[in-house]
Design a protein around this motif. Structure first.
Motif, PDB file in Angstrom:
ATOM      1  N   UNK A  67       0.842  -1.200   0.000  1.00  8.41           N
ATOM      2  CA  UNK A  67       0.000   0.000   0.000  1.00  8.41           C
ATOM      3  C   UNK A  67       0.869   1.239   0.000  1.00  8.41           C
ATOM      4  N   UNK A  73      -4.317  17.112   3.675  1.00  6.65           N
ATOM      5  CA  UNK A  73      -4.779  18.015   4.729  1.00  6.65           C
ATOM      6  C   UNK A  73      -6.258  18.387   4.589  1.00  6.65           C
ATOM      7  N   UNK A  75      -9.659  17.208   2.500  1.00  7.02           N
ATOM      8  CA  UNK A  75     -10.267  16.345   1.493  1.00  7.02           C
ATOM      9  C   UNK A  75     -11.185  17.116   0.564  1.00  7.02           C
ATOM     10  N   UNK A  84      -5.082  13.356  -6.102  1.00  4.45           N
ATOM     11  CA  UNK A  84      -5.569  11.998  -5.822  1.00  4.45           C
ATOM     12  C   UNK A  84      -5.771  11.210  -7.109  1.00  4.45           C
ATOM     13  N   UNK A  85      -6.397  11.850  -8.100  1.00  2.36           N
ATOM     14  CA  UNK A  85      -6.656  11.157  -9.362  1.00  2.36           C
ATOM     15  C   UNK A  85      -5.350  10.787 -10.055  1.00  2.36           C
ATOM     16  N   UNK A  88      -3.698   7.967  -8.167  1.00  2.00           N
ATOM     17  CA  UNK A  88      -4.480   6.745  -8.363  1.00  2.00           C
ATOM     18  C   UNK A  88      -4.172   6.122  -9.722  1.00  2.00           C
ATOM     19  N   UNK A  97      -1.742  -0.656  -3.784  1.00  2.00           N
ATOM     20  CA  UNK A  97      -3.018   0.039  -3.645  1.00  2.00           C
ATOM     21  C   UNK A  97      -2.774   1.366  -2.952  1.00  2.00           C
ATOM     22  N   UNK A  98      -3.504   2.378  -3.387  1.00  4.52           N
ATOM     23  CA  UNK A  98      -3.374   3.695  -2.775  1.00  4.52           C
ATOM     24  C   UNK A  98      -4.383   3.821  -1.644  1.00  4.52           C
ATOM     25  N   UNK A  99      -3.930   4.265  -0.476  1.00  2.00           N
ATOM     26  CA  UNK A  99      -4.878   4.627   0.572  1.00  2.00           C
ATOM     27  C   UNK A  99      -4.660   6.093   0.918  1.00  2.00           C
ATOM     28  N   UNK A 100      -5.766   6.747   1.226  1.00  2.00           N
ATOM     29  CA  UNK A 100      -5.713   8.173   1.527  1.00  2.00           C
ATOM     30  C   UNK A 100      -5.964   8.369   3.004  1.00  2.00           C
ATOM     31  N   UNK A 101      -5.141   9.188   3.622  1.00  2.00           N
ATOM     32  CA  UNK A 101      -5.322   9.459   5.046  1.00  2.00           C
ATOM     33  C   UNK A 101      -5.593  10.940   5.238  1.00  2.00           C
ATOM     34  N   UNK A 102      -6.838  11.315   5.523  1.00  2.00           N
ATOM     35  CA  UNK A 102      -7.114  12.722   5.815  1.00  2.00           C
ATOM     36  C   UNK A 102      -6.473  13.068   7.153  1.00  2.00           C
ATOM     37  N   UNK A 103      -5.801  14.198   7.202  1.00  2.00           N
ATOM     38  CA  UNK A 103      -5.159  14.611   8.461  1.00  2.00           C
ATOM     39  C   UNK A 103      -6.221  15.148   9.411  1.00  2.00           C
ATOM     40  N   UNK A 110      -1.013  11.761  11.771  1.00  2.00           N
ATOM     41  CA  UNK A 110      -1.464  11.046  10.574  1.00  2.00           C
ATOM     42  C   UNK A 110      -0.278  10.384   9.879  1.00  2.00           C
ATOM     43  N   UNK A 118       1.243   0.696   8.201  1.00  2.00           N
ATOM     44  CA  UNK A 118       0.069   0.744   7.329  1.00  2.00           C
ATOM     45  C   UNK A 118       0.456   0.687   5.854  1.00  2.00           C
TER      46      UNK A 118
END
Lengths: 338, 338
Positions: A67, A73, A75, A84-85, A88, A97-103, A110, A118
């Motif tokens: 990942x 910061x 979304x 993001x696009x 991706x 796989x891409x995972x996004x973590x909003x701060x 984060x 992770x």
């Protein structure tokens, strides 16, 4: 990190030989749920036949997560959508796989959480994180930092041409006869001179260009939290000042949307020049028609992901990618009435 | 799942007793990086003193990740922004972190990857995933499904009032004199009658209402992939037909933006009624001024996260939350010229 000589055997070679998809090969390698015994047998036979031992398989044996993490910061910021696009799309077709973590609040937490098993690598958009701390993080896990103008040794950076983009806007507005040009940007924390964020660089460039043009006394800067209503309120204040600006240079398109909203709501649409930054999808909409700077957000996201994948393949020397900035002139940058 | 009787000792109690933040307690429990020995000692003393053994600590001992996963099919869809923000706010202040997983191609892979040790629970927005498969997933990990109208036993659902919202739009358009009303929505795959997605329900309701009003022969449905340019092309086709619609009901605001763009680009802004759905932040912008249905996207995201946290606390019976739908009438729904 590959132990084969010459051209490495790739996951695609394995997939082709086994007559299955790349995703299926990846699933077998990482021992994921939902692989049939028959599938496993075919893929393992192909791996044996080709002598497949790339770095990703090596990492899988050590417990790779497959990942990549993207820390974001805000979304809801439209520029983030481009990032993001792009990321991706760059990751699609790899076993990752891409995972996004909003701060939530402090970005340190984060980033720590991402680094804590992770993901295998991190793309960070953290304007306020201490560079020395990031160097330390970069020693523990591959890191690509988006939108920072500093020159780190332990991680990669992806930046836009914030000086070039801002100069292009200012030149365009001068050509339209504007002199009373205000700048509406993000709060002090992310625009402090010298802090190296894109918004600090844009602000600094605005000041420099105004000064070069002999307009230092007309410099007018407003800073607001990035919330549409606050951008509207700041615009209302600017327009109510004794000598209101004839042009407002917004730090990015989301701020510009607030500026346009306030101007339209007070029946003055088309009377004050407005510019944005990022060339988000809205800028080209005929009802918005916003002059903006295209800094290739999708490409920035894609490059960040690609650079992270390179680090996972073993690259350790830092790289920097600088996207080009192109002014997109549209209807919102009207001529000065003066 | 708690083994204490009466009111359980909470992480807040531990934090208060130790004189530290909830986040610090959470860090100690999950043995995260960056906890000082002194901090660990204080928190462990408080845990011992209070006999803290809630379910989260139990899970931590079994290897809880303290992460909730939100699977999102389209990161650039503006309604997703509302969902993400709502979920993020509901999770803030708990020991959990929200991670977002954009679906690459088949959503099964993304959900599997989340379930495979990445997170403790999943919020899914997967209109095309088989309900039986989801029931199976729900046996392995807590699941909340967003935007599905079926009645599962093994997971929770959060839905909008798609019938009520669509009826409100249609009634409003009839009152404005429209009869030739077209519906522009998502592709067949997610709007097939009976498939239970919000867009299928909206389409079905459109057909029902038109039929009830004796306008069955004026039903006109266009389906396009959710890309702005395709929404524009579909609008161009509708308007070029021998008897063009006087109103276009878009499946959601992003589609409506494409409809408005095409109408404006051909110099007909304000001549054809346009409605959206979701009441995204753009709808209220004075330059867009789009009539839309507010289905409380933020609240839907928040409820989904809250229901997931309840399941992590031990609830097993399925719950369903249905958000209300409120029509927001704005300038885009113009009166029929006829």
């Amino acid at each position: 990190m590959s132990i084969t000589k010459g051209r490495s055997v790739t996951i695609s070679d394995v997939a082709r030989t086994a007559g299955v998809s790349r995703a299926a090969v990846s699933k077998v390698i990482r021992n994921a749920y939902g692989v049939s015994p028959a599938m496993r047998e075919r893929v393992e036979a192909a791996i044996g036949e080709l002598g497949y031992r790339p770095s990703v398989a090596a990492r899988a044996l050590r417990g790779s997560s497959y990942r990549l993490g993207l820390e974001i910061p805000h979304v809801s910021a439209r520029f983030m959508t481009q990032i993001m696009e792009g990321a991706k799309q760059a990751v699609a077709g790899t076993p990752y796989q891409l995972v996004l973590a909003p701060a939530h609040g402090p970005e340190y937490d984060t980033l720590e959480s991402l680094a804590d098993g992770l993901v295998d690598g991190i793309i960070a958009i953290s304007p306020l994180v201490d560079p020395a701390w990031l160097e330390d993080l970069g020693r523990r896990i591959p890191v690509v930092m988006l939108g920072r103008h500093d020159h780190p040794t332990g991680y990669d950076t992806v930046v836009g041409d914030d000086i070039g983009g801002t100069r292009a806007i200012m030149t365009h507005l001068f050509e339209l006869g504007h002199r009373r040009i205000a700048h509406l940007t993000e709060p002090e924390a992310v625009t402090r001179p010298g802090c190296g964020t894109p918004h600090a660089v844009r602000l600094e460039t605005y000041r420099t260009v105004m000064t070069e043009a002999g307009l230092a006394d007309l410099i007018q800067v407003a800073r607001r939290e990035d919330v549409p209503d606050l951008a509207r309120a700041a615009t209302a204040e600017l327009l109510a000042s004794p000598e209101p600006p004839t042009a407002i240079v917004a730090g990015h398109d989301d701020i510009a949307m607030g500026v346009l909203a306030e101007i339209a709501a007070t029946g003055r649409h088309g009377e004050i020049a407005v510019t944005g930054y990022d060339n988000t999808d809205l800028a080209a909409h005929p009802l918005i028609d916003l002059t903006s700077v295209d800094q290739q957000g999708m490409e920035m996201g894609a490059q960040a992901a690609t650079m992270l994948l390179e680090r996972l393949q073993g690259r350790t020397e830092p790289r920097r990618y600088r996207a080009t900035a192109t002014l997109r002139i549209r209807g919102s940058s009207v001529r000065s009435p003066g």
